[in-house]
Design an enzyme around this catalytic site. Structure first.
Site, PDB file in Angstrom:
ATOM      1  N   HIS A 106       9.501 -15.230   9.301  1.00  0.00           N
ATOM      2  CA  HIS A 106      10.853 -14.973   8.808  1.00  0.00           C
ATOM      3  C   HIS A 106      10.903 -13.806   7.821  1.00  0.00           C
ATOM      4  O   HIS A 106      11.889 -13.611   7.137  1.00  0.00           O
ATOM      5  CB  HIS A 106      11.426 -16.234   8.168  1.00  0.00           C
ATOM      6  CG  HIS A 106      11.417 -17.407   9.092  1.00  0.00           C
ATOM      7  ND1 HIS A 106      12.160 -17.428  10.262  1.00  0.00           N
ATOM      8  CD2 HIS A 106      10.735 -18.575   9.057  1.00  0.00           C
ATOM      9  CE1 HIS A 106      11.938 -18.573  10.892  1.00  0.00           C
ATOM     10  NE2 HIS A 106      11.076 -19.281  10.182  1.00  0.00           N
ATOM     11  N   PRO A 161      22.522 -19.163  -1.652  1.00  0.00           N
ATOM     12  CA  PRO A 161      22.336 -18.682  -3.029  1.00  0.00           C
ATOM     13  C   PRO A 161      23.697 -18.462  -3.695  1.00  0.00           C
ATOM     14  O   PRO A 161      24.572 -17.846  -3.108  1.00  0.00           O
ATOM     15  CB  PRO A 161      21.608 -17.347  -2.853  1.00  0.00           C
ATOM     16  CG  PRO A 161      20.995 -17.404  -1.503  1.00  0.00           C
ATOM     17  CD  PRO A 161      21.889 -18.281  -0.676  1.00  0.00           C
ATOM     18  N   GLU A 162      23.867 -19.017  -4.874  1.00  0.00           N
ATOM     19  CA  GLU A 162      25.093 -18.761  -5.620  1.00  0.00           C
ATOM     20  C   GLU A 162      24.813 -17.640  -6.634  1.00  0.00           C
ATOM     21  O   GLU A 162      23.699 -17.131  -6.719  1.00  0.00           O
ATOM     22  CB  GLU A 162      25.552 -20.045  -6.317  1.00  0.00           C
ATOM     23  CG  GLU A 162      26.047 -21.081  -5.302  1.00  0.00           C
ATOM     24  CD  GLU A 162      27.292 -21.826  -5.779  1.00  0.00           C
ATOM     25  OE1 GLU A 162      27.980 -21.340  -6.685  1.00  0.00           O
ATOM     26  OE2 GLU A 162      27.567 -22.896  -5.218  1.00  0.00           O
ATOM     27  N   ARG A 197      17.336 -18.230   8.224  1.00  0.00           N
ATOM     28  CA  ARG A 197      18.575 -18.434   8.986  1.00  0.00           C
ATOM     29  C   ARG A 197      19.269 -17.119   9.364  1.00  0.00           C
ATOM     30  O   ARG A 197      20.247 -17.123  10.096  1.00  0.00           O
ATOM     31  CB  ARG A 197      19.507 -19.361   8.201  1.00  0.00           C
ATOM     32  CG  ARG A 197      18.853 -20.741   8.042  1.00  0.00           C
ATOM     33  CD  ARG A 197      19.656 -21.655   7.154  1.00  0.00           C
ATOM     34  NE  ARG A 197      20.899 -22.057   7.797  1.00  0.00           N
ATOM     35  CZ  ARG A 197      21.815 -22.817   7.204  1.00  0.00           C
ATOM     36  NH1 ARG A 197      21.632 -23.222   5.974  1.00  0.00           N
ATOM     37  NH2 ARG A 197      22.904 -23.158   7.836  1.00  0.00           N
TER      38      ARG A 197
END
Ligand SMILES: [Zn+2]
Length: 278
Positions: free
Chosen positions: A95, A2-3, A114
């Site tokens: 997750h 994510p930016e 992740r």
């Protein structure tokens, strides 16, 4: 990863849900993500009013009325899913590592396949004295102090390629690899130009283009490279507006003469037009 636009969008989505609310329950489904969860997280936060939800660089900061701040980083693949507790709930997945229940009847799930994201708890007054916040430069988006002359002054201290400077969070915070390439193309500046060769006018134009490109990305819902999805589950589409990022060998859409080239600076890919970026 994510930016800034994606983090800003998550932050904007969390704001109305969390501010003036409190957590009734914090369910941790594993002991850690990138780092172990704060050991006393639920005990420290439950039933304390949330005052402000804001963003600094790519960190979401949740301030509580009793002087604590929860720092939340979305890592490489973090998503935030906001659900109304009265609505039929989606089943938790493998997750879904953290689930916050709020006093305003929301369920906020942190999903991170992740597991590079993290939560940290600190005293609010210590925030600016702790790394990385103590060394972060002015925020590239939404910092009223940041203007062309301040940015120019900061760049003049360095003699490095401008693309690398844009990624240096100590010089200017929050710009990631994608938007650095996009802003330089918009400003017609070569990513190889040395920082101390930029004029005040060029720096002012670059700052404007950085803010434009971030603003457009936020308005468009953020880009969704890799596996990022919005808080409401929608997929953003800003990548369709990219002019250079991932456009290697495609003809530049401004000059229509030369293909976009890809180089590696540091360890990061840079995309640019060698004809119209000087
Ligand atoms: Zn071109």
């Amino acid at each position: 990863m994510p930016e800034l636009p994606e983090v800003e969008i998550v932050c904007q989505a969390l704001k109305p849900v969390l501010e003036k609310s409190s957590f009734l329950k914090i369910q941790l489904n594993r002991p850690n993500l990138r780092y172990p969860f704060p050991s006393n997280l639920e005990q420290e936060l439950v039933n304390h009013p949330i005052t402000i939800v804001h963003r600094r660089a790519k960190y979401i900061l949740i301030n509580f009325s009793h002087g604590l701040t929860l720092i939340w980083h979305l890592g490489m693949s973090g998503r935030v899913i906001i659900e109304d507790l009265d609505a039929p709930s989606l089943k938790s997945g493998p997750h879904d590592h953290v689930i916050f229940m709020t006093s305003h009847n929301h369920k906020v799930t942190y999903r991170d396949p992740r597991r590079f994201g993290f939560l940290r708890l600190i005293a609010t007054h210590q925030l600016n004295t702790l790394a990385p916040f103590s060394t972060l430069g002015p925020d590239s988006f939404g910092d009223s102090q940041l203007n062309a002359s301040l940015f120019h002054e900061r760049l003049q201290y360095h003699n490095i390629p401008i693309k690398r400077a844009l990624l240096d969070q100590k010089i200017i915070a929050g710009i990631g690899n994608i938007y650095a390439s996009e802003a330089l193309w918009q400003a017609k500046l070569s990513p190889l130009r040395l920082t101390n060769s930029l004029t005040l006018a060029e720096t002012g134009l670059l700052l404007k283009k950085i803010q434009d490109v971030l603003e457009r990305a936020i308005a468009a819902g953020g880009s969704t490279l890799r596996d990022h999805v919005h808080p409401n589950g929608d997929i953003g589409y800003f990548q369709h507006f990219f002019k250079v990022y991932n456009h290697k060998d495609k003809i530049c859409s401004r000059c229509h003469l030369f293909p976009i080239i890809k180089i590696i600076q540091g360890t990061r890919s840079t995309y640019y037009c060698n004809h119209c970026q000087k």
